[in-house]
Design an enzyme around this catalytic site. Structure first.
Site, mmCIF file in Angstrom:
data_model
loop_
_atom_site.group_PDB
_atom_site.id
_atom_site.type_symbol
_atom_site.label_atom_id
_atom_site.label_comp_id
_atom_site.label_asym_id
_atom_site.label_seq_id
_atom_site.Cartn_x
_atom_site.Cartn_y
_atom_site.Cartn_z
ATOM 1 N N GLY B 77 -0.113 -18.215 72.584
ATOM 2 C CA GLY B 77 -1.260 -17.316 72.706
ATOM 3 C C GLY B 77 -2.546 -17.989 73.141
ATOM 4 O O GLY B 77 -2.528 -19.040 73.798
ATOM 5 N N SER B 78 -3.651 -17.380 72.772
ATOM 6 C CA SER B 78 -4.987 -17.745 73.266
ATOM 7 C C SER B 78 -5.338 -19.208 73.023
ATOM 8 O O SER B 78 -4.929 -19.802 72.021
ATOM 9 C CB SER B 78 -6.019 -16.854 72.576
#
Lengths: 437, 154
Positions: B77-78
Site C-alpha cells: 500500500g501507500s
C-alpha cells in the site's frame, strides 16, 4: 556518534565522516537511518539524486503525526534543507470549493489538521518549490517536477513513484515518508531494487485478453492484488491504448499505476511496446520462470464485483462523489466536462444530482480555467466543484468519511483507504447525474 | 509442540512469549493503522491500542495489534507506510514485533528502522522466515524471538 555502529554498505570517506558526526548529530542520525535502510536490502553504495527535485508524501499537518513533525523540526533546527527543492502531496482541506459544516470544520481545524499552518511553515524552511507545489501528480508539466529517463529520485507517494519509474523511466524505490526527505537532504539514496538494472526486471507476465479497453483502475487493481510488490510486464494492453505516450495514454497509465500501487505494492510496471524500457528492451526485461496472469472480461468483472462495501446502509443514496485520485490531468478535466455534460443531456438533467468534486493540481486547475474555459464553464454549469485537495485526507474526518458518509469514487486508491464505494467511470457518471443507482 | 524457524533480524531484539496475530495476505499499513492513529487524539473516540481497520484484510480487521507479534508476508500500500509504523511506535501503539515470511519490503523496513533510530520504542523485526512459518503460526500462538532471528512458535 554512531562509533560502534556496524554496517555492510561501502561508504566513501565523506559518508563515513557524516555517519560519525562531521555534519552534526542530527545528520548522523539521518545517515544511520539510510545506511540501515540500504543494508536491509543489500545495497552496496549510495547513488546521487543531485539535480532532481524531491517529492514528499506528507502534506498534511495532522496532529497525530506529531512524532513526524518533531523529526522535521529537528532537521530544521540543525540547519538541514533540501538543496534541489521538492514538491509534496495535496493539501487536505479547501473550504471554498469543498464546503464543510461547522462541526466538520471543528474536527478539521482543532483535531485533525490543527498543525497544517505550522507544518507548511516547516516545509517552506526545508525548501518546498512554491506554494502551489501540493499535488500527488508532481510530474505533470504544469507543476514542473518532471524528471528524465534514468534519473535517480528520492520520492515517496506510491502513485508518483510508480509513474516516474514506469512512464518516465526514472529510477526510484518505493520510499516511505521521512526516508524520501532524508534522501533529498543527503542528496543520495542507497542503490538497491528499482534503482538497479536487475531490480527492474519483470517477475510476472500479464496477458490482457479483454474485448474492450479495460477500465484503468480495475485493471491496475487486479494486477496489484496478484503481483503485490513484483514488477509486471503487461502484454496486450497496447492494442487498446496504443504505442505512443500521448497525454491521453499517460493519464490512463497514471490511474492504472496508482491502482497497482495501492491495491498491491507495485513500484514499476512495463507495458509492451509502450513504456520506455519495454520499447527498448522488450521481453529481455522478463526474468526466466516468470509467472503468468491472464486477464479477460470475466476476471475484471470478478475483481470489480468483489470490492467490499462497508457503508452502514449498503443501499444508501450517495451523498458525495470524488473524482481525481490521483489528481486529474488537464486533458482528463476536459474529458470529464464532456462526459458529465453528455450524460446530463441524455438524462434530461440540468445539474449533477450528487455533490461531485473533481480534484487536480493547483497549477493544472489554473491552466484549465485559463486555456479551456468552455469545459471549465461546462463543469460549473453542471454543478461540479473543482478543488486541489487530497480526497483521502478529507475523508479522514469521521464526519466526512465515516461509514454513513456514503462517498462514491472511481478511484481504487480512495476505495482502498477509506469507506468510499468504487464505481467505474461509466457507472459513476450515470449515478451522479441520476442521483442514485 | 513448538516449532522453530530462522530468519534474518532487521531490527534485532528479544520477545518472550508474545501473542501472534497472523495475516496471510500483505498488510496494508495505512489502511490497517490509520483509523486508530487518526482517532488517537480525539476525546472519547481515541484509544490507546490499535484496532486493524483494513476492510480488505479480514485477518487483521477488527483485531487489537498493539503489543502483539504481527506475522505477515510483507506490507503493501501507500508510501506513508513506514511513517505510519514509526508514528505508532512513537505513540507506543505498535506491535512489539513484526515477523515477515518474505524478505522485508521497503516501507516496513523504513518504519522499523525509523522506530529504532528515532524513538525508544523499537519494533523487533525478523524477515525471510519462509512460507512454512506463515503456514504454521496461528492467531494467539505464543512467540519467542531471539536476537539472532530465531523464532519459536508455541
Amino acid at each position: 556518534m554512531n562509533e560502534n555502529f556496524t554496517y555492510k554498505m561501502k561508504l566513501t570517506d565523506d559518508e563515513v565522516a557524516i555517519l560519525h558526526g562531521s555534519k552534526g548529530e542530527t545528520m548522523a542520525k539521518v545517515m544511520k537511518t539510510l545506511v540501515l535502510y540500504g543494508d536491509a536490502f543489500g545495497a552496496e553504495k549510495f547513488v546521487s539524486v543531485a539535480g532532481n527535485k524531491g517529492h514528499l508524501v506528507t502534506s498534511f499537518g495532522i496532529s497525530v503525526l506529531k512524532p513526524v513533525f518533531n523529526i522535521t523540526q529537528e532537521l530544521i533546527d540543525a540547519g538541514l534543507t533540501v538543496d534541489e527543492t521538492f514538491s509534496v502531496d495535496p493539501r487536505p482541506i479547501d473550504y471554498e470549493n469543498v464546503k464543510c459544516n461547522p462541526l466538520q470544520k471543528l474536527i478539521f481545524n482543532k483535531i485533525l489538521y490543527g498543525m497544517q499552518d505550522s507544518y507548511e511553515a516547516q516545509l517552506k524552511k526545508l525548501g518546498i518549490m512554491n506554494s502551489n507545489a501540493f499535488t500527488c501528480t508532481c510530474y505533470m508539466d504544469e507543476v514542473g517536477n518532471n524528471p528524465k529517463k534514468g534519473d535517480i529520485l528520492s520520492w515517496a507517494e506510491s502513485s508518483a513513484v510508480v509513474y516516474a519509474n514506469s512512464v518516465i523511466g526514472a529510477r526510484c524505490n518505493r520510499n516511505s515518508g521521512i526516508i524520501e526527505l532524508f534522501g533529498s537532504i543527503l542528496g543520495k539514496v542507497p542503490a538497491f531494487d528499482l534503482v538497479t538494472d536487475e531490480g527492474r526486471k519483470a517477475k510476472w507476465i500479464i496477458e490482457v485478453k479483454t474485448t474492450k479497453i479495460p477500465e484503468a483502475q480495475v485493471l491496475g487493481s487486479a494486477i496489484g492484488m496478484k503481483v503485490m510488490e513484483d514488477v509486471p510486464y503487461v502484454k496486450g494492453l497496447d492494442k487498446w491504448i496504443g504505442t505512443e505516450l500521448d497525454d491521453k495514454t499517460k493519464a490512463y497509465l497514471k490511474d492504472f499505476g496508482a491502482a497497482t500501487a495501492s491495491n498491491g505494492a507495485v513500484g514499476l510496471y512495463h507495458i509492451e511496446n509502450l513504456t520506455p524500457e519495454a520499447v527498448e528492451m522488450g521481453e529481455d526485461l522478463i526474468v526466466e520462470g516468470a509467472k503468468t496472469y491472464v486477464i479477460d472480461d470475466a476476471e475484471l468483472e470478478r475483481v470489480y464485483k468483489n470490492y467490499p462495501v462497508i457503508w452502514k446502509d449498503k443501499n444508501a443514496t450517495p451523498k458525495l462523489c470524488f473524482i481525481g485520485c490521483p489528481h486529474l490531468s488537464f486533458e482528463q478535466l476536459g474529458e470529464w466536462a464532456d462526459r458529465i455534460d453528455d450524460e446530463c443531456k441524455k438524462q434530461g438533467q440540468k445539474k449533477v444530482q450528487i455533490r461531485t468534486v473533481m480534484t487536480a493540481a493547483p497549477d493544472v486547475l489554473e491552466r484549465f480555467k485559463k486555456e479551456n474555459k468552455a469545459a471549465y464553464n461546462k463543469l460549473l454549469l453542471r454543478g461540479v466543484n473543482l478543488s486541489y485537495i487530497c480526497p483521502l485526507m478529507y475523508m479522514n474526518n469521521p464526519l466526512c468519511g465515516g461509514d454513513s458518509s456514503n462517498v462514491i469514487t472511481c478511484s481504487n486508491k480512495l476505495r482502498t483507504y477509506t469507506t468510499a464505494r468504487y464505481f467505474t467511470t461509466d457507472d459513476i457518471t450515470k449515478i451522479v447525474v441520476k442521483g442514485g443507482y | 509442540m513448538s516449532k522453530t524457524f530462522k530468519g534474518r533480524p532487521v531490527v534485532a531484539g528479544k520477545i518472550d512469549k508474545g501473542e501472534a496475530v497472523v495475516s496471510h495476505n500483505g498488510v496494508n499499513t495505512l489502511a490497517t493503522f490509520q483509523k486508530t492513529a487518526l482517532l488517537h487524539d480525539i476525546p472519547v473516540l481515541g484509544k490507546d491500542y490499535v484496532i486493524g481497520s483494513d476492510q480488505n484484510n479480514p485477518d487483521v480487521y477488527g483485531k487489537n495489534l498493539t503489543g502483539k507479534v504481527l506475522c505477515l508476508p510483507q506490507t503493501i500500500g501507500s508510501t506513508t507506510g513506514g511513517m505510519v509504523i514509526y508514528t505508532v511506535a512513537a505513540l507506543k501503539l505498535a506491535p512489539s514485533a513484526m515477523l515477515f515470511s518474505q524478505p522485508i519490503d521497503s516501507l516496513a523496513a523504513a518504519g522499523v528502522i525509523l522506530a529504532d533510530v528515532w524513538t525508544d520504542n523499537s519494533i523487533v523485526a525478523v524477515d525471510s522466515l519462509g512460507e512454512d512459518f506463515l503456514n504454521a503460526v496461528k492467531d494467539g500462538d505464543k512467540i519467542t524471538i531471539q536476537e539472532d532471528g530465531t523464532v519459536i512458535v508455541d
